[in-house]
Write a protein that holds these residues in place. Structure first.
Motif, short mmCIF file in Angstrom:
data_model
loop_
_atom_site.label_atom_id
_atom_site.label_comp_id
_atom_site.label_asym_id
_atom_site.label_seq_id
_atom_site.Cartn_x
_atom_site.Cartn_y
_atom_site.Cartn_z
N THR A 33 -2.88 1.58 16.08
CA THR A 33 -2.07 1.14 14.95
C THR A 33 -2.97 1.07 13.72
OG1 THR A 33 -2.52 -1.21 15.29
CG2 THR A 33 -0.58 -0.30 16.42
N ALA A 34 -2.34 0.95 12.56
CA ALA A 34 -3.07 0.76 11.30
C ALA A 34 -2.60 -0.55 10.68
CB ALA A 34 -2.82 1.92 10.34
N HIS A 68 2.54 1.61 13.81
CA HIS A 68 2.03 2.50 14.85
C HIS A 68 1.67 3.87 14.24
CE1 HIS A 68 3.97 -0.52 17.32
NE2 HIS A 68 3.22 -0.09 18.31
N ILE A 69 0.66 4.47 14.82
CA ILE A 69 0.24 5.81 14.43
C ILE A 69 1.06 6.79 15.26
CG2 ILE A 69 -1.71 7.42 14.29
CD1 ILE A 69 -1.91 4.83 12.50
N ASP A 70 1.73 7.72 14.60
CA ASP A 70 2.52 8.72 15.31
C ASP A 70 1.61 9.67 16.08
OD1 ASP A 70 4.87 7.68 14.25
OD2 ASP A 70 5.03 9.22 12.68
N ALA A 71 2.12 10.20 17.18
CA ALA A 71 1.36 11.17 17.98
C ALA A 71 0.91 12.33 17.10
CB ALA A 71 2.21 11.68 19.13
N GLY A 72 -0.37 12.69 17.20
CA GLY A 72 -0.93 13.80 16.44
C GLY A 72 -1.35 13.45 15.02
N GLU A 73 -1.08 12.25 14.58
CA GLU A 73 -1.41 11.81 13.22
C GLU A 73 -2.79 11.16 13.24
OE1 GLU A 73 1.64 9.73 10.15
OE2 GLU A 73 1.23 8.56 11.95
N THR A 74 -3.57 11.33 12.19
CA THR A 74 -4.84 10.60 12.11
C THR A 74 -4.54 9.15 11.74
OG1 THR A 74 -5.26 10.95 9.75
CG2 THR A 74 -6.04 12.68 11.28
N ILE A 75 -5.50 8.28 11.96
CA ILE A 75 -5.32 6.86 11.64
C ILE A 75 -5.05 6.70 10.14
CG2 ILE A 75 -6.39 4.58 11.68
CD1 ILE A 75 -5.80 5.78 14.50
N ARG A 76 -5.83 7.37 9.31
CA ARG A 76 -5.66 7.27 7.86
C ARG A 76 -4.29 7.81 7.43
NH1 ARG A 76 -9.42 5.99 3.92
NH2 ARG A 76 -10.97 5.93 5.57
N GLU A 77 -3.86 8.94 7.99
CA GLU A 77 -2.54 9.49 7.66
C GLU A 77 -1.44 8.48 8.02
OE1 GLU A 77 -3.42 14.26 8.47
OE2 GLU A 77 -2.58 13.01 10.07
N GLY A 78 -1.58 7.86 9.18
CA GLY A 78 -0.60 6.86 9.60
C GLY A 78 -0.58 5.66 8.68
N LEU A 96 -8.41 3.56 0.71
CA LEU A 96 -8.45 2.76 1.93
C LEU A 96 -9.89 2.59 2.40
CD1 LEU A 96 -5.50 4.29 4.00
CD2 LEU A 96 -5.49 2.25 2.56
N GLU A 97 -10.31 1.34 2.58
CA GLU A 97 -11.65 1.04 3.10
C GLU A 97 -11.52 0.55 4.53
OE1 GLU A 97 -14.62 -1.13 0.63
OE2 GLU A 97 -12.82 -1.57 -0.56
N ALA A 98 -12.03 1.31 5.48
CA ALA A 98 -12.00 0.90 6.88
C ALA A 98 -13.00 -0.23 7.10
CB ALA A 98 -12.34 2.08 7.79
N ARG A 115 -0.39 -3.42 23.80
CA ARG A 115 -1.84 -3.19 23.84
C ARG A 115 -2.20 -2.18 22.76
NH1 ARG A 115 -2.03 -3.20 30.31
NH2 ARG A 115 -2.43 -5.43 30.53
N GLU A 116 -2.82 -2.70 21.71
CA GLU A 116 -3.08 -1.87 20.53
C GLU A 116 -4.54 -1.93 20.12
OE1 GLU A 116 1.21 -2.75 18.38
OE2 GLU A 116 -0.56 -3.73 17.58
N PHE A 117 -4.97 -0.85 19.50
CA PHE A 117 -6.23 -0.84 18.76
C PHE A 117 -5.85 -0.85 17.29
CE2 PHE A 117 -7.67 0.83 22.83
CZ PHE A 117 -8.80 0.07 23.03
N ASN A 118 -6.01 -2.04 16.66
CA ASN A 118 -5.63 -2.21 15.26
C ASN A 118 -6.78 -1.73 14.37
OD1 ASN A 118 -3.21 -3.55 16.02
ND2 ASN A 118 -4.35 -5.43 16.31
N HIS A 119 -6.57 -0.61 13.68
CA HIS A 119 -7.55 -0.06 12.74
C HIS A 119 -7.27 -0.70 11.39
CE1 HIS A 119 -7.54 2.79 16.04
NE2 HIS A 119 -8.72 3.17 15.62
N VAL A 120 -8.21 -1.51 10.93
CA VAL A 120 -7.98 -2.35 9.76
C VAL A 120 -8.64 -1.76 8.51
CG1 VAL A 120 -8.24 -4.68 8.81
CG2 VAL A 120 -7.82 -4.37 11.27
N PHE A 121 -7.83 -1.74 7.45
CA PHE A 121 -8.27 -1.24 6.14
C PHE A 121 -8.03 -2.30 5.09
CE2 PHE A 121 -6.84 2.44 8.56
CZ PHE A 121 -7.82 3.40 8.31
N LEU A 122 -8.85 -2.25 4.03
CA LEU A 122 -8.60 -3.02 2.81
C LEU A 122 -8.24 -2.03 1.71
CD1 LEU A 122 -11.52 -5.61 2.65
CD2 LEU A 122 -9.24 -5.89 3.64
N CYS A 123 -7.41 -2.49 0.77
CA CYS A 123 -7.03 -1.65 -0.36
C CYS A 123 -6.72 -2.56 -1.54
CB CYS A 123 -5.80 -0.81 -0.01
SG CYS A 123 -5.39 0.43 -1.25
N ARG A 124 -7.29 -2.23 -2.68
CA ARG A 124 -7.02 -3.01 -3.90
C ARG A 124 -5.59 -2.74 -4.35
NH1 ARG A 124 -10.75 -5.41 -6.87
NH2 ARG A 124 -12.37 -4.16 -5.92
#
Length: 182
Positions: A33-34, A68-78, A96-98, A115-124
């Motif tokens: 997930t993002a 959620h990140i769609d199948a085939g999508e990169t984390i950033r795209e999602g 986006l700052e990871a 059960r998720e891997f939460n990819h966390v970003f900051l954005c102004r």
């Protein structure tokens, strides 16, 4: 909507398999997930209140944008897609700052094993709150909150039951990382 998601191992590695999101939740399969936390130069954090119709954590305050990140999508795209969908904002990929990946293993009512891997970003956040367009079926409300208040209420656990329980390590990382950027 029941989209296809990529399935990951418990170690955070893609397996090459996909499943419907509902199936991943029913079987307790790991997936990415993002989470995007928006903050202002004044030290405010954009929060969303989850729709009352959400299957998990309805009505609780949560991360600015998540999905959620769609199948085939990169984390950033999602992450960028979720920003457009949930608050109607276009941001460049470089905004986006990871800041980390947080595994989350939670049981919810209705047999949902999330059960998720939460990819966390900051954005102004450079747009006024009144220019954001919350996605009605996902987001009940948006608000800006001083990061110090979020630190007291969510990280400090002063208001359990008001925020999605991501845990002290998660909230502590968000608060510290935003404070560094002010």
């Amino acid at each position: 909507m029941d989209e296809l998601v990529d399935i990951w191992s418990a170690d955070g590695e893609p397996t090459g398999q996909t499943a419907l999101k509902s199936e991943a939740h029913r079987q307790g399969l790991w997936h990415p997930t993002a989470h995007v936390w928006f903050y202002t130069d004044r030290g405010e954090i954009l929060l969303q209140r989850r729709s009352e119709t959400k299957a998990t954590d309805p009505g609780l305050w949560d991360v600015s944008v998540a999905g959620h990140i769609d199948a085939g999508e990169t984390i950033r795209e999602g992450a960028l897609r979720e920003i457009r969908e949930e608050i109607g904002l276009e941001v460049p990929p470089t905004a986006l700052e990871a800041i980390g990946v947080f595994p989350s293993d939670r049981q919810h009512p209705g047999g949902i094993c999330d059960r998720e891997f939460n990819h966390v970003f900051l954005c102004r956040l450079n747009s006024p709150l009144n220019q954001l367009r919350p996605q009605e079926e996902e987001v009940a409300a948006l608000r800006l909150m001083p990061y110090t208040r979020l630190a007291e209420e969510a990280w400090g656990l002063a208001r359990p039951g008001s925020y999605v329980p991501h845990g002290p390590k998660y909230y502590g990382t968000i608060i510290r990382e935003i404070k560094k950027r002010l």
